[in-house]
Structure formats: C-alpha cells, structure tokens
Design a protein around this motif. Structure first.
Motif, PDB file in Angstrom:
ATOM      1  N   ALA A 222       0.785  -1.486   0.050  1.00 40.00           N
ATOM      2  CA  ALA A 222      -0.169   0.005  -0.138  1.00 40.00           C
ATOM      3  C   ALA A 222       0.830   1.187   0.165  1.00 40.00           C
ATOM      4  CB  ALA A 222      -0.880  -0.104   1.479  1.00 40.00           C
ATOM      5  N   VAL A 223       1.779   1.148   0.703  1.00 41.17           N
ATOM      6  CA  VAL A 223       2.778   2.536   0.791  1.00 41.17           C
ATOM      7  C   VAL A 223       3.404   2.547  -0.580  1.00 41.17           C
ATOM      8  CG1 VAL A 223       5.005   3.201   1.643  1.00 41.17           C
ATOM      9  CG2 VAL A 223       3.197   2.289   3.234  1.00 41.17           C
ATOM     10  N   LEU A 224       3.856   1.670  -1.129  1.00 43.05           N
ATOM     11  CA  LEU A 224       4.431   1.542  -2.540  1.00 43.05           C
ATOM     12  C   LEU A 224       3.815   2.166  -3.576  1.00 43.05           C
ATOM     13  CD1 LEU A 224       6.743  -1.494  -2.545  1.00 43.05           C
ATOM     14  CD2 LEU A 224       7.519   0.760  -2.525  1.00 43.05           C
ATOM     15  N   PHE A 225       2.358   1.770  -3.417  1.00 40.11           N
ATOM     16  CA  PHE A 225       1.220   2.245  -4.445  1.00 40.11           C
ATOM     17  C   PHE A 225       1.064   3.787  -4.000  1.00 40.11           C
ATOM     18  CE2 PHE A 225      -0.771  -0.624  -7.030  1.00 40.11           C
ATOM     19  CZ  PHE A 225      -0.117  -1.995  -6.887  1.00 40.11           C
ATOM     20  N   LEU A 226       1.166   4.018  -2.710  1.00 41.13           N
ATOM     21  CA  LEU A 226       0.784   5.277  -2.320  1.00 41.13           C
ATOM     22  C   LEU A 226       1.857   6.332  -2.952  1.00 41.13           C
ATOM     23  CD1 LEU A 226      -0.886   7.563  -0.784  1.00 41.13           C
ATOM     24  CD2 LEU A 226       0.503   6.987   1.246  1.00 41.13           C
ATOM     25  N   ILE A 227       2.971   5.816  -2.814  1.00 37.70           N
ATOM     26  CA  ILE A 227       4.307   6.790  -3.284  1.00 37.70           C
ATOM     27  C   ILE A 227       4.075   7.210  -4.834  1.00 37.70           C
ATOM     28  CG2 ILE A 227       6.831   6.868  -3.626  1.00 37.70           C
ATOM     29  CD1 ILE A 227       7.188   5.353  -1.129  1.00 37.70           C
ATOM     30  N   GLY A 228       3.588   5.873  -5.576  1.00 35.67           N
ATOM     31  CA  GLY A 228       3.184   6.154  -6.946  1.00 35.67           C
ATOM     32  C   GLY A 228       2.339   7.082  -7.178  1.00 35.67           C
ATOM     33  N   ALA A 229       1.232   7.210  -6.578  1.00 35.97           N
ATOM     34  CA  ALA A 229       0.217   7.930  -6.671  1.00 35.97           C
ATOM     35  C   ALA A 229       0.654   9.419  -6.205  1.00 35.97           C
ATOM     36  CB  ALA A 229      -1.093   7.510  -5.717  1.00 35.97           C
ATOM     37  N   VAL A 230       1.302   9.383  -5.198  1.00 42.84           N
ATOM     38  CA  VAL A 230       1.924  10.764  -4.641  1.00 42.84           C
ATOM     39  C   VAL A 230       2.485  11.548  -5.908  1.00 42.84           C
ATOM     40  CG1 VAL A 230       3.462  11.691  -3.141  1.00 42.84           C
ATOM     41  CG2 VAL A 230       1.524  10.529  -2.164  1.00 42.84           C
ATOM     42  N   GLY A 231       3.394  10.656  -6.524  1.00 43.35           N
ATOM     43  CA  GLY A 231       4.333  11.218  -7.516  1.00 43.35           C
ATOM     44  C   GLY A 231       3.509  11.590  -8.651  1.00 43.35           C
ATOM     45  N   THR A 263      -4.731  13.409 -11.758  1.00 45.79           N
ATOM     46  CA  THR A 263      -5.815  12.841 -10.715  1.00 45.79           C
ATOM     47  C   THR A 263      -5.619  11.279 -11.043  1.00 45.79           C
ATOM     48  OG1 THR A 263      -7.311  12.947 -12.656  1.00 45.79           O
ATOM     49  CG2 THR A 263      -7.503  14.558 -10.705  1.00 45.79           C
ATOM     50  N   ALA A 264      -4.646  10.719 -11.887  1.00 47.92           N
ATOM     51  CA  ALA A 264      -4.507   9.368 -12.044  1.00 47.92           C
ATOM     52  C   ALA A 264      -4.060   8.655 -10.629  1.00 47.92           C
ATOM     53  CB  ALA A 264      -3.263   9.182 -13.186  1.00 47.92           C
ATOM     54  N   GLY A 265      -3.404   9.456  -9.872  1.00 47.20           N
ATOM     55  CA  GLY A 265      -3.307   8.807  -8.555  1.00 47.20           C
ATOM     56  C   GLY A 265      -4.449   8.593  -7.704  1.00 47.20           C
ATOM     57  N   VAL A 266      -5.285   9.493  -7.728  1.00 51.49           N
ATOM     58  CA  VAL A 266      -6.725   9.378  -7.288  1.00 51.49           C
ATOM     59  C   VAL A 266      -7.319   8.219  -7.636  1.00 51.49           C
ATOM     60  CG1 VAL A 266      -8.864  10.333  -6.841  1.00 51.49           C
ATOM     61  CG2 VAL A 266      -6.898  11.787  -6.720  1.00 51.49           C
ATOM     62  N   TYR A 267      -7.138   8.151  -8.993  1.00 49.92           N
ATOM     63  CA  TYR A 267      -7.735   6.960  -9.686  1.00 49.92           C
ATOM     64  C   TYR A 267      -7.161   5.391  -9.133  1.00 49.92           C
ATOM     65  CZ  TYR A 267      -8.773   3.382 -13.093  1.00 49.92           C
ATOM     66  OH  TYR A 267      -9.135   2.026 -13.916  1.00 49.92           O
ATOM     67  N   LEU A 268      -5.900   5.519  -9.101  1.00 54.56           N
ATOM     68  CA  LEU A 268      -5.127   4.235  -8.860  1.00 54.56           C
ATOM     69  C   LEU A 268      -5.452   3.937  -7.303  1.00 54.56           C
ATOM     70  CD1 LEU A 268      -2.741   2.323  -9.356  1.00 54.56           C
ATOM     71  CD2 LEU A 268      -1.360   3.767  -7.960  1.00 54.56           C
ATOM     72  N   ILE A 269      -5.506   4.669  -6.382  1.00 53.24           N
ATOM     73  CA  ILE A 269      -6.044   4.481  -5.047  1.00 53.24           C
ATOM     74  C   ILE A 269      -7.458   3.797  -5.071  1.00 53.24           C
ATOM     75  CG2 ILE A 269      -6.329   5.287  -2.919  1.00 53.24           C
ATOM     76  CD1 ILE A 269      -4.063   7.474  -3.206  1.00 53.24           C
ATOM     77  N   PHE A 323      -7.376  13.320  -1.933  1.00 55.56           N
ATOM     78  CA  PHE A 323      -6.441  12.453  -1.332  1.00 55.56           C
ATOM     79  C   PHE A 323      -7.074  12.170   0.269  1.00 55.56           C
ATOM     80  CE2 PHE A 323      -2.515  10.646  -2.950  1.00 55.56           C
ATOM     81  CZ  PHE A 323      -3.010  10.951  -4.375  1.00 55.56           C
ATOM     82  N   LEU A 324      -7.707  13.622   0.688  1.00 53.82           N
ATOM     83  CA  LEU A 324      -8.180  13.563   2.242  1.00 53.82           C
ATOM     84  C   LEU A 324      -9.403  12.578   2.124  1.00 53.82           C
ATOM     85  CD1 LEU A 324      -8.442  14.983   4.875  1.00 53.82           C
ATOM     86  CD2 LEU A 324      -9.352  16.951   4.030  1.00 53.82           C
ATOM     87  N   ALA A 325     -10.232  12.758   1.142  1.00 52.21           N
ATOM     88  CA  ALA A 325     -11.537  11.985   1.025  1.00 52.21           C
ATOM     89  C   ALA A 325     -11.131  10.284   0.870  1.00 52.21           C
ATOM     90  CB  ALA A 325     -12.214  12.468  -0.197  1.00 52.21           C
ATOM     91  N   LEU A 326     -10.323  10.372  -0.035  1.00 53.27           N
ATOM     92  CA  LEU A 326      -9.726   8.708  -0.112  1.00 53.27           C
ATOM     93  C   LEU A 326      -9.252   8.208   1.320  1.00 53.27           C
ATOM     94  CD1 LEU A 326      -7.671   9.000  -3.338  1.00 53.27           C
ATOM     95  CD2 LEU A 326      -9.694   8.006  -3.076  1.00 53.27           C
ATOM     96  N   GLY A 327      -8.536   9.084   1.969  1.00 54.54           N
ATOM     97  CA  GLY A 327      -7.856   8.630   3.241  1.00 54.54           C
ATOM     98  C   GLY A 327      -9.008   8.562   4.313  1.00 54.54           C
ATOM     99  N   VAL A 328     -10.160   9.018   4.321  1.00 55.59           N
ATOM    100  CA  VAL A 328     -10.968   8.788   5.402  1.00 55.59           C
ATOM    101  C   VAL A 328     -12.177   7.706   4.646  1.00 55.59           C
ATOM    102  CG1 VAL A 328     -11.053  11.013   6.332  1.00 55.59           C
ATOM    103  CG2 VAL A 328     -12.858  10.730   4.646  1.00 55.59           C
ATOM    104  N   GLY A 329     -11.777   7.012   3.686  1.00 52.40           N
ATOM    105  CA  GLY A 329     -12.703   6.008   2.955  1.00 52.40           C
ATOM    106  C   GLY A 329     -14.033   6.501   2.439  1.00 52.40           C
TER     107      GLY A 329
END
Lengths: 629, 99
Positions: A222-231, A263-269, A323-329
């Motif tokens: 999950a962290v690795l995917f998050l780093i990808g999304a963050v970049g 927004t691809a990171g948002v989509y990925l998550i 990202f905030l919204a994704l983070g709170v589910g």
C-alpha cells in the motif's frame, strides 16, 4: 455497441500515428481536424458505449474485453484487455469529453505555432495513454498507460524546447515522477511474486483472502502504491514538479496538469481500494498527506505572481482534498470532486489561457487588470470557474463536492476533528486565492492593453465547461438539500460506500454545511477586502514584489525545491566529483587495454588477399591440430 | 582400397592449389588455384561416396560444381572491375582499404 470499447483508446492512438508519421505533409486545417476529430470520435464512441453499458446496468456491473495476449510466458499471461465498470466509465467520459473540448480550444490557441502537428500528435498520444491507464484490466497494462502519460507530460512540458528553462522543467517533472513510478513498479513486483497474477480483480480478491488487515506485506505494498500515486498527483513530498510544469502550453496544463493526468493517483488508489482497506494506517496517512498538501499549496497559491502558477498550486490543493477524501474512506466523494474539479479547473486554465492569449503571453497578474470590460466572455467563465473552485454555495458544483468531502471527514470513523478544521481552513483559503486572481486580473485599471476577445473555437469550450462547472454538482446533493444520490448510487457498484460514525444525523450535517458555506464566503469576502481595488486595503497593495522572507518562502512553495537541492542534488554532485578519479581509474585501465590490443591486432589487417588466405589456412591447420589432439 | 589413392590425389591437388594461391600475385592465377582447391575437395567427396557406396558424395560434387561456376562468374566480374580501376592484375595492389 459495448463491444466498440476497444475503439476508445484506439482512435486517439490512430490520430497520433497519423500525425506523427505524416503530420508534416498535412495542412494546418487537416491537422486540427485529425487531432480534434480522433478525440471527438472517441468521445462519441464513449457515449455509445455508455448508453449500452447503462442498459445492462446494474445487473452487469462490468464488461471485459480481451484483444490479444501481450505477454505470454510460462507462469505469466498479460493480455491487452479492457475492463469497463462504473469507475472507469466515469474516468473515460471525463478524459474524452473534456479532452475533446481542450483539443478544440488548442486548435485556435496553438494556431500560430510552428509545431502544430507535433503538438496534436503528443496530445492524442496522451489521451490514448490515459485511456489505457483507466481502462486497463491488469496492473501491467495500467503501468503502460501510467508511463505513457508520464512520457507525454514530459514531451508537452518541454514542448517549446528551444527555451532551456522549459527543458529543465520537463526533466524535473519526469525525474520526480519517476521516483513514484519506481515505487509503483516495486509494488507490482511484490504483488506478482505473492499471487502470480497481475489482474486487478484477482490480485485484490487474493490479497483480501491472504493478508489480514494491517499485515506487514499489505502495508508495504500500500505504501509503495501510495508513493506512486503521490508522485503522479503532485502531493507532498513529490509535489515540486507541478508548478514548474506550467512551462508547457496552457491547453496542456488544462488537460494534463489539471483535469486528467494528475488525478491518475486518485484513480489508482480508488481502483486498489481493497488493498488500501487492508492497511488502515496507510489510509490514515493518505488523509494527513492530503490535508498537509492542500494547506501548503493553498498558502503558496496566495502569493504567486504567475497566473498559471496560482492555478497549479490550486490544483495541488484540490487534489489534496481528493486524497483527504480517499484517506477517510469517502471513495465516491473523492471521485465526485475529481469530476467537478476537472470541469472547473479545465475551465479556469482555458480561461487563463484566453487571458494570456489576448495579452501577448503576459502571465504576471500584477501586469494585468481591468480585463472585465475587454474580455467579457473570459471574465464570466473565469468567474464561474473561480466560484466553483471556492465552493460558492448552492449554485456551483464545487460546493457540492467539497461539502461532501468535508461532511465525510466530519462523520467518518477514520477521521479526526483537527483534520476537518484543517480542511475547513483550506476551503477558506481557496476562496481567498481564487478571488485574489479575479480581482487582480479583471478589476482595477488596465495595465496591459489586451487584443480582442478570442474566437469561437476557444469560446465554445469555455461556455460548455462553465455550464458543466455549474451543473455537474446537481448529480449529487446532500440529504439536507434535495437529497439526490445519482452519483453515489452509480459509483456504489464499483466502490464501497462511506462508513458513518454512529449518531451522525441531519442537524449536525446542517451545521457542518453552514460552516463550509461561511468559510468559502469568508475567503471571498477577505479577498474582496484585501485585493479589490478601491476597497479597504485593496488600493495599497499594488506593489508586485515583496521581499519579506515569509513571502519568498511561500512563493517558492515552502522551500521544498531548496531543501531537495541541498539534500539530494548537491550531495550527489559532490559524490560524483570526488569519486570520479578513483572509480574512473578502473575504467581507464580497461580502455587502455582495449586500445593497445586494437593497435596490435590491426597490424594483421594488411589488405592483402594472399595474407588473409594464408591466415585462413594456418588457422584451419591449427583447428585440425586441436581436434587431432 | 580404391579410395586411398583418390584421397592422396585430392590432398596433393589441394596442396598445389594452396601453394599457388599463396605464391601467385596475379589475381587470375589465384582464381585458377582456387578452382583447383575446389576440385580437390570435390574429388574427396567422390572418393568418400565411392568408399561407402552412397550417392551423397556425387550429389555434393554437383553442388560444388554449381558453386564453382557461380563463384567464377562473380569473381571474373570483380576482376574485370579491378583491372578497369587499377590497370593491373596484381592482388597486392588492391590493399587500399587495409582491412
């Protein structure tokens, strides 16, 4: 009709190939037709596919189509296969629809550029890659699209490559996102070694079976995917590339660096949400990252002088909300904000492009002013965009999406109160910086004389996007206002619904909404007070450069560039300089060896046939002798 | 056995051809020596075929014959070009390229 799905990414790709191979021989008129037409027909195909998709919806929640096997070795089969479900259909609609409007706009905006064909070729390739990303059925194909959009982003940021500065900005964007991409690749490797498959559905169902909630492996992936999304999405700490990416032409910023790619990171998550649900700590991290990014970016946006940089920081800030919204589910809320954001941010960028176009490529907002009367179309559409971004209540889409996010943050069991207050502060800042832009650019006295308003091809996308920026929000209205749940109902077939804390009823929702409304209006009011010429403080603040250290800190995006320069770039250069002698010795020795051998052997190359014949004979004899022994 | 003298003859022919190839400087004579070497090899095939009573040797001989014809036609074309360009048939003169 749904079997036409493959055409959606294929059409822009065909457009790219046509423009890349024989773009030089086509007239400008034809180039524009090919460039816009390929994306336009893709949009029409999307509409046909969507109509067919909805006919079977929701009994058929997704539609798979495999074209051929891409990689087929023992133990690994990766197909070129598409997966259409509620989430990817939403993304495809936005990409082709808004993509078409932006292509149409660029047909006029770029009309006098020398590299017209190259521009449309890159843009079409981008659309094809982005569609591959969102339609991919497996992670490897998704990664292909992921890298494809990164490549196009690089090519288009550095589109005017004759300016060395722009080339540097392009390289920066490429290298910084590469960090995220590498992390994502490692994540894919781990998933493959664990489950022997890269199909998104299979990986996630296997992961939910194999890994308990909070297990180490789930966290790492999950962290690795998050780093990808963050970049890709320019969030902290890999956000430094986005403001510099504004070096590209304005339609590029609208399409790639506002509406779709970032927004691809948002989509990925959202796509990998089962995985992130296995790692609650990482999910909490997403929320905090989003919050910090949105506040940092919002404060930086307040003091920028370049109109496009303001919008770049605002994009970071709005993606922070997602990202905030994704983070709170609140998966659907994040996607809803993606939808409204891509409308109003594309609108803002295109309107800003119209301003820049009419001011002969002037981007400094301190040299603008009073454009309200000269560019009425641009003014009204920009105003609608800024109002939507600030979340002006009831009439704009931004209000409904932001309110949904803040309500989810308020009511989600995964969130904390301080996160909500931070997000509320962000909403206030959004109003402040958006209307600072409006008051600076469109009010006051004229500082640079504009040419006339732009033509129809640029005005039409503005109008359509302005209409969307106002109305898209009505797809989803809170319980207290109309209670329309079209969007969340639609997405509930692809994403889990948001969990609510017990005891959250309507009265608290009304109070929460009032707070959001007040925050947005307060921001706009503050902006009027501070920046509207003729208001209380507006008159005094006309000087364009402030030397106060806090201002320079904010202008540089909180000094992350300098920090990374000190932490990574300079030490790296120092290492390469000092170690060059020691390491190079070894390689030099190799080179000397090779060179002397070469000199020695080249004596045998006399050019005399008899000498060669003799050497062949001797060689044959020696070989025979070897066999005889 | 009948094949032994044939093989000896082949070896002698091959050696003569090789010596001719290495010692002659006229490119036409070098080509002649090459033909001799080819025929020596072909003779060895015939001898082998006769020794084992198989037809393969003769088939190989036909192949070599065809090859020799093709080789000569190409080589003579090159020789013609060389003599036009350099006005000589000395093989050692054609060493401009050094490789």
């Amino acid at each position: 009709m749904i079997s036409l799905l493959w055409l959606i990414p294929a059409l822009p790709l065909a457009g790219f190939l046509l423009l890349a191979l024989c773009g030089g021989r086509l007239s400008r008129h034809h180039i524009a037709w090919v460039g816009c037409g390929s994306v336009g027909t893709a949009a029409v195909t999307t509409a046909l596919v969507a109509a067919d998709f909805f006919r079977g919806f929701p009994t058929r929640e997704s539609y798979q189509q495999t074209l051929w096997n891409w990689i087929d070795t023992s133990g690994m089969t990766v197909g070129i296969s598409w997966n259409l479900d509620a989430l990817s259909l939403l993304m495809v609609t936005v990409i082709t629809g808004i993509g078409f409007l932006i292509h149409l706009y660029s047909a006029e905006y770029m009309a006098h550029d020398d590299d017209y064909a190259r521009f449309f070729a890159y843009m079409n390739l981008f659309v094809a890659a982005m569609l591959t990303l969102v339609l991919a059925d497996n992670l490897l194909l998704l990664y292909l699209g992921w890298e494809g959009v990164g490549l196009c982003s690089y090519l288009l940021i550095g589109f005017w490559y004759r300016e060395p500065e722009y080339g540097t900005a392009a390289q920066k964007a490429f290298i910084v996102t590469r960090i995220g991409d590498t992390a994502l690749a490692i994540g894919l490797f781990i998933l493959f070694t664990q489950f022997k498959t890269l199909s998104i559905q299979q990986v996630q169902s296997l992961a939910t079976e194999a890994w308990p909630v909070g297990s180490n492996l789930a966290m790492i992936v999950a962290v690795l995917f998050l780093i990808g999304a963050v970049g890709k999405s320019a969030q902290l700490p890999l956000q430094v590339w986005l403001p510099d990416a504004m070096a590209g032409p304005t339609p590029v910023s609208a399409l790639i660096h506002a509406a779709t790619m970032v927004t691809a990171g948002v989509y990925l998550i959202a796509r990998m949400h089962h995985l992130f649900e296995l790692a609650p700590m990482v999910q909490e991290g997403i929320a905090v990252l989003g919050l910090v990014t949105l506040l940092l970016a919002a404060t930086s946006a307040l003091v920028q002088q370049d109109i496009k940089r303001v919008l770049a920081y605002s994009t970071m800030s709005q993606i922070g909300y997602m990202f905030l919204a994704l983070g709170v589910g609140a998966w659907s809320a994040a996607l809803f904000h993606f939808l409204t954001h891509s409308c109003f941010k594309a609108l803002l960028f295109l309107a800003a492009g119209s301003v820049i176009h009419s001011l002969h490529h002037e981007q400094n907002i301190f040299k603008m002013g009073g454009l309200r009367r000269h560019l009425p179309w641009t003014f009204w559409t920009f105003l609608i965009g800024a109002a939507a971004m600030s979340g002006v209540p009831l009439i704009t889409s931004g209000f409904y999406s932001k309110d949904w996010i803040l309500w989810s943050v308020w009511s989600s069991p995964l969130s904390h109160r301080w996160i909500w207050f931070g997000a509320l502060l962000g909403a206030m800042l959004t109003g402040l910086y958006s209307f600072r832009l409006i008051f600076r650019v469109f009010f006051g006295e004229v500082r640079t004389q504009p040419t006339s308003e732009s033509g129809l091809a640029m005005r039409l996308p503005l109008l359509v996007l302005a209409f969307l920026a106002l109305t898209v929000g009505f797809l989803e209205m809170p319980h207290t206002l109309g209670n329309i749940t079209l969007f969340s109902h639609y997405l509930s077939h692809a994403l889990p619904t948001t969990a609510l804390l017990p005891g959250m009823e309507e009265s608290s929702e009304v109070r929460e909404q009032l707070a959001v409304t007040v925050a947005a209006l307060l921001g706009i009011g503050l902006a009027a007070l501070l920046f509207l010429p003729g208001s209380l403080f507006g008159a005094r603040r006309t000087d364009q450069s402030t030397t106060h250290p806090s201002m320079t800190l904010l202008q540089g995006g909180w000094g992350f560039d300098r920090l990374y320069d000190r932490l990574f770039v300079r030490p790296w250069f120092a290492i390469t300089r000092n170690s060059s002698d020691m390491v190079d010795r070894g390689y030099e020795w190799l080179a000397v060896c090779a060179e002397s051998c070469h000199g020695w052997l080249s004596h045998t190359q006399t050019g005399q046939v008899r000498w060669y014949a003799a050497s062949i004979a001797v060689g044959t004899l020696m070989l025979l002798g070897l066999f005889a022994m | 056995m009948l094949s032994t003298p044939a093989l000896v003859l082949a070896i002698i022919l091959f050696g003569l051809g090789l010596i001719g190839l290495l010692s002659r400087r006229n490119i036409l004579y070098m080509l002649l020596s090459l033909e001799i070497m080819l025929n020596a090899a072909a003779l060895a095939f015939i001898a082998g075929g006769a020794r084992w009573g198989q037809v393969d040797g003769e088939i190989m001989f036909l192949f070599i014959l065809t090859l020799a014809a093709a080789e000569v036609s190409v080589a003579l074309g090159i020789v013609l070009q060389l003599s036009y360009r350099f006005r000589t048939l000395d093989a050692d003169a054609f060493c401009e390229m050094r490789g």
